[in-house]
Design an enzyme around this catalytic site. Structure first.
Site, mmCIF file in Angstrom:
data_model
loop_
_atom_site.group_PDB
_atom_site.id
_atom_site.type_symbol
_atom_site.label_atom_id
_atom_site.label_comp_id
_atom_site.label_asym_id
_atom_site.label_seq_id
_atom_site.Cartn_x
_atom_site.Cartn_y
_atom_site.Cartn_z
ATOM 1 N N ASP A 1 0.837 -1.201 0.000
ATOM 2 C CA ASP A 1 0.000 0.000 0.000
ATOM 3 C C ASP A 1 0.872 1.252 0.000
ATOM 4 O O ASP A 1 1.440 1.626 1.021
ATOM 5 C CB ASP A 1 -0.900 0.006 1.242
ATOM 6 C CG ASP A 1 -1.863 1.183 1.232
ATOM 7 O OD1 ASP A 1 -2.917 1.059 0.602
ATOM 8 O OD2 ASP A 1 -1.544 2.224 1.843
ATOM 9 N N TYR A 31 3.255 9.630 -0.727
ATOM 10 C CA TYR A 31 4.311 9.057 0.121
ATOM 11 C C TYR A 31 5.690 9.215 -0.535
ATOM 12 O O TYR A 31 6.716 8.966 0.082
ATOM 13 C CB TYR A 31 4.067 7.562 0.407
ATOM 14 C CG TYR A 31 2.764 7.223 1.108
ATOM 15 C CD1 TYR A 31 1.938 8.214 1.646
ATOM 16 C CD2 TYR A 31 2.351 5.909 1.235
ATOM 17 C CE1 TYR A 31 0.741 7.892 2.265
ATOM 18 C CE2 TYR A 31 1.156 5.575 1.858
ATOM 19 C CZ TYR A 31 0.350 6.569 2.363
ATOM 20 O OH TYR A 31 -0.829 6.239 2.980
ATOM 21 N N LYS A 91 -2.339 5.738 -4.437
ATOM 22 C CA LYS A 91 -3.440 6.687 -4.207
ATOM 23 C C LYS A 91 -3.124 8.003 -4.905
ATOM 24 O O LYS A 91 -1.958 8.404 -4.977
ATOM 25 C CB LYS A 91 -3.619 6.948 -2.699
ATOM 26 C CG LYS A 91 -3.608 5.692 -1.855
ATOM 27 C CD LYS A 91 -3.854 5.971 -0.383
ATOM 28 C CE LYS A 91 -3.556 4.752 0.460
ATOM 29 N NZ LYS A 91 -2.141 4.582 0.821
ATOM 30 N N HIS A 148 -7.227 9.665 -2.462
ATOM 31 C CA HIS A 148 -6.633 9.631 -1.115
ATOM 32 C C HIS A 148 -7.521 10.296 -0.051
ATOM 33 O O HIS A 148 -7.695 9.771 1.037
ATOM 34 C CB HIS A 148 -5.248 10.290 -1.164
ATOM 35 C CG HIS A 148 -4.306 9.802 -0.106
ATOM 36 N ND1 HIS A 148 -2.952 9.716 -0.299
ATOM 37 C CD2 HIS A 148 -4.519 9.369 1.151
ATOM 38 C CE1 HIS A 148 -2.374 9.258 0.801
ATOM 39 N NE2 HIS A 148 -3.304 9.045 1.697
ATOM 40 N N ILE A 196 -3.253 -3.075 6.942
ATOM 41 C CA ILE A 196 -2.005 -2.746 6.221
ATOM 42 C C ILE A 196 -0.983 -2.127 7.185
ATOM 43 O O ILE A 196 -0.611 -0.963 7.048
ATOM 44 C CB ILE A 196 -2.306 -1.798 5.031
ATOM 45 C CG1 ILE A 196 -3.248 -0.639 5.465
ATOM 46 C CG2 ILE A 196 -2.927 -2.557 3.874
ATOM 47 C CD1 ILE A 196 -3.364 0.467 4.410
ATOM 48 N N LYS A 240 2.422 -0.994 9.103
ATOM 49 C CA LYS A 240 3.712 -0.507 8.606
ATOM 50 C C LYS A 240 4.806 -0.770 9.645
ATOM 51 O O LYS A 240 4.590 -0.604 10.848
ATOM 52 C CB LYS A 240 3.599 0.997 8.335
ATOM 53 C CG LYS A 240 4.898 1.655 7.920
ATOM 54 C CD LYS A 240 5.410 2.589 8.991
ATOM 55 C CE LYS A 240 6.786 3.109 8.684
ATOM 56 N NZ LYS A 240 7.298 3.970 9.763
ATOM 57 N N SER A 241 5.968 -1.157 9.151
ATOM 58 C CA SER A 241 7.166 -1.208 9.980
ATOM 59 C C SER A 241 8.360 -1.232 9.036
ATOM 60 O O SER A 241 8.235 -1.702 7.901
ATOM 61 C CB SER A 241 7.179 -2.461 10.862
ATOM 62 O OG SER A 241 8.397 -2.504 11.580
ATOM 63 N N VAL A 242 9.491 -0.725 9.488
ATOM 64 C CA VAL A 242 10.708 -0.873 8.668
ATOM 65 C C VAL A 242 11.700 -1.799 9.373
ATOM 66 O O VAL A 242 12.799 -2.020 8.901
ATOM 67 C CB VAL A 242 11.394 0.493 8.362
ATOM 68 C CG1 VAL A 242 10.561 1.297 7.383
ATOM 69 C CG2 VAL A 242 11.648 1.286 9.635
ATOM 70 N N ARG A 288 9.831 -7.001 13.070
ATOM 71 C CA ARG A 288 8.404 -6.624 13.187
ATOM 72 C C ARG A 288 7.653 -6.898 11.890
ATOM 73 O O ARG A 288 6.478 -7.267 11.911
ATOM 74 C CB ARG A 288 8.274 -5.143 13.551
ATOM 75 C CG ARG A 288 8.674 -4.869 14.979
ATOM 76 C CD ARG A 288 8.627 -3.380 15.249
ATOM 77 N NE ARG A 288 8.824 -3.080 16.646
ATOM 78 C CZ ARG A 288 8.929 -1.851 17.120
ATOM 79 N NH1 ARG A 288 8.841 -0.811 16.294
ATOM 80 N NH2 ARG A 288 9.113 -1.647 18.399
HETATM 81 P P1 NAD Z 1 0.278 1.454 12.063
HETATM 82 O O1 NAD Z 1 -0.935 1.320 12.900
HETATM 83 O O2 NAD Z 1 0.571 0.441 11.027
HETATM 84 O O3 NAD Z 1 1.485 1.568 13.082
HETATM 85 C C1 NAD Z 1 2.800 1.634 12.611
HETATM 86 C C2 NAD Z 1 3.754 1.828 13.773
HETATM 87 O O4 NAD Z 1 3.516 0.841 14.771
HETATM 88 C C3 NAD Z 1 5.188 1.615 13.313
HETATM 89 O O5 NAD Z 1 5.758 2.825 12.874
HETATM 90 C C4 NAD Z 1 5.854 1.078 14.559
HETATM 91 O O6 NAD Z 1 6.254 2.165 15.347
HETATM 92 C C5 NAD Z 1 4.747 0.336 15.246
HETATM 93 N N1 NAD Z 1 4.789 -1.127 14.993
HETATM 94 C C6 NAD Z 1 4.480 -1.790 13.845
HETATM 95 N N2 NAD Z 1 4.582 -3.117 14.038
HETATM 96 C C7 NAD Z 1 4.954 -3.294 15.315
HETATM 97 C C8 NAD Z 1 5.223 -4.434 16.088
HETATM 98 N N3 NAD Z 1 5.096 -5.662 15.594
HETATM 99 N N4 NAD Z 1 5.589 -4.255 17.382
HETATM 100 C C9 NAD Z 1 5.695 -3.015 17.918
HETATM 101 N N5 NAD Z 1 5.456 -1.885 17.222
HETATM 102 C C10 NAD Z 1 5.087 -2.025 15.928
HETATM 103 O O7 NAD Z 1 0.261 2.945 11.487
HETATM 104 P P2 NAD Z 1 0.506 3.677 10.095
HETATM 105 O O8 NAD Z 1 1.866 3.510 9.600
HETATM 106 O O9 NAD Z 1 -0.020 5.055 10.319
HETATM 107 O O10 NAD Z 1 -0.526 2.978 9.103
HETATM 108 C C11 NAD Z 1 -0.205 1.845 8.317
HETATM 109 C C12 NAD Z 1 -0.412 2.134 6.854
HETATM 110 O O11 NAD Z 1 -1.739 2.610 6.615
HETATM 111 C C13 NAD Z 1 0.475 3.253 6.294
HETATM 112 O O12 NAD Z 1 1.797 2.832 6.077
HETATM 113 C C14 NAD Z 1 -0.267 3.594 5.028
HETATM 114 O O13 NAD Z 1 0.010 2.635 4.026
HETATM 115 C C15 NAD Z 1 -1.723 3.485 5.495
HETATM 116 N N6 NAD Z 1 -2.278 4.801 5.889
HETATM 117 C C16 NAD Z 1 -3.188 5.372 5.053
HETATM 118 C C17 NAD Z 1 -3.755 6.600 5.353
HETATM 119 C C18 NAD Z 1 -4.760 7.187 4.426
HETATM 120 O O14 NAD Z 1 -5.095 8.358 4.564
HETATM 121 N N7 NAD Z 1 -5.269 6.433 3.483
HETATM 122 C C19 NAD Z 1 -3.391 7.280 6.537
HETATM 123 C C20 NAD Z 1 -2.473 6.673 7.395
HETATM 124 C C21 NAD Z 1 -1.927 5.430 7.057
#
Ligand code: NAD
Length: 279
Positions: A47, A52, A77, A110, A230, A232-234, A238
């Site tokens: 995604d 981005y 998006k 978006h 969906i 996210k983590s880098v 995780r």
């Molecule tokens: P998320 O809820 O996925 O949280 C991500 C954060 O949680 C990470 O940065 C990390 O700090 C932590 N994390 C992830 N895995 C973990 C683990 N196993 N253990 C401990 N901590 C962990 O939040 P996000 O990144 O805001 O959202 C995910 C995805 O949703 C984005 O990357 C994007 O693709 C999408 N998104 C879309 C919109 C939109 O407007 N359409 C807005 C926000 C996000």
């Protein structure tokens, strides 16, 4: 399809993996490694978004993976400032160049940006791109039921997906009923509440009960309800942990306990009615 992991069928018959990898706030130069890692551990839905600024890196990771085009479902998006019929068509071409793809799996508007009042003509361009075979599925993001009603009413085309903020502290129950009535699949953005829900004692207790992590429990909660998540983590560990959720399930009591975490003040992101630009 998609290696046997859980999939959903959208209202246009297209299949989509139920767990994806989100890349918001992943820099273009970091994206090949992060997305490469996700594809290696088994994620088949990526995604991204024009806003981005990492589509190039996502495309690079896909090509380096050696996976076939039909093996990976790629979403991007439309950038907010590109709304409008002609601008959408142009911006779509730019995305395809950056991603290095001929056909996109899913394209989303978006944000609705109601004050601009361009989302209906934008949606018409999406409908054309799908009719031309350039996109398999079309959808929206951050649309409230009133915005959905308007595009459905004015074009007769129902989005396949609406990607909205959804996590245990912000569960969008009434909005979900509307989507079920219209056959629109929900993708949960910030499914882990940007990490803020992980330390909740209720989640921690359920995690302990199953010998799982808090993130795994929350992602399971999304999947049990037919939502697409969906996260996210880098961090490679995780990224792997968030994918290892297909070998356990939550019981009705766990689900009820997490359902009870819904909080009127739990929203993290901006209000779609007033949010403007940035992406
Ligand atoms: P998320 O809820 O996925 O949280 C991500 C954060 O949680 C990470 O940065 C990390 O700090 C932590 N994390 C992830 N895995 C973990 C683990 N196993 N253990 C401990 N901590 C962990 O939040 P996000 O990144 O805001 O959202 C995910 C995805 O949703 C984005 O990357 C994007 O693709 C999408 N998104 C879309 C919109 C939109 O407007 N359409 C807005 C926000 C996000």
């Amino acid at each position: 399809m998609f290696g046997g992991q859980p999939v959903l069928t959208l209202n246009d018959g297209i299949m989509i993996p139920q767990l994806g990898f989100g890349v918001w706030q992943v820099e273009d130069k970091t994206a090949p490694a992060a997305v490469g890692e996700a594809l290696k551990v088994g994620y088949r839905l990526i995604d991204t978004a024009q806003g981005y600024d990492n589509e190039q890196g996502v495309g690079e990771a896909f090509r380096a993976s050696g996976l076939g085009r039909d093996d990976v479902f790629i979403t991007t998006k439309l950038r907010n400032r590109e709304q409008g019929y002609d601008a959408t068509l142009r911006a779509f071409d730019q995305s395809m160049q950056k991603l290095g793809l001929d056909v996109l799996d899913l394209f989303l508007i978006h944000w609705p940006l109601p004050d601009l009042n361009t989302y209906v003509e934008t949606w018409k361009a999406f409908v054309k791109l799908k009719a031309d075979g350039r996109i398999r599925s079309i959808g929206v993001s951050n649309f409230n039921p009133s915005h959905l009603e308007r595009i459905i009413g004015e074009t007769g085309v129902t989005p396949s997906v609406n990607q909205i903020e959804l996590h245990p502290r912000f569960q969008q129950r009434a909005v979900r009923d509307f989507h079920a009535e219209h056959g629109i699949t929900i993708e949960s953005w910030s499914p882990l509440g940007q990490g803020k829900v992980l330390s909740d004692p209720v989640i921690q207790a359920i995690a302990e009960k199953y010998g799982r992590s808090a993130a795994q429990v929350i992602l399971r909660w999304h999947l049990e309800q037919g939502l697409i998540a969906i996260p996210k983590s880098v961090t490679p560990s995780r990224i792997a942990e968030n994918f290892e959720i297909f070998d356990f399930s939550l019981d009705a009591e766990d689900m009820a306990q997490i359902d009870a975490l819904d909080d009127p003040n739990g929203k993290i992101g901006p209000d779609p009615e007033t949010f403007h630009f940035k992406f």
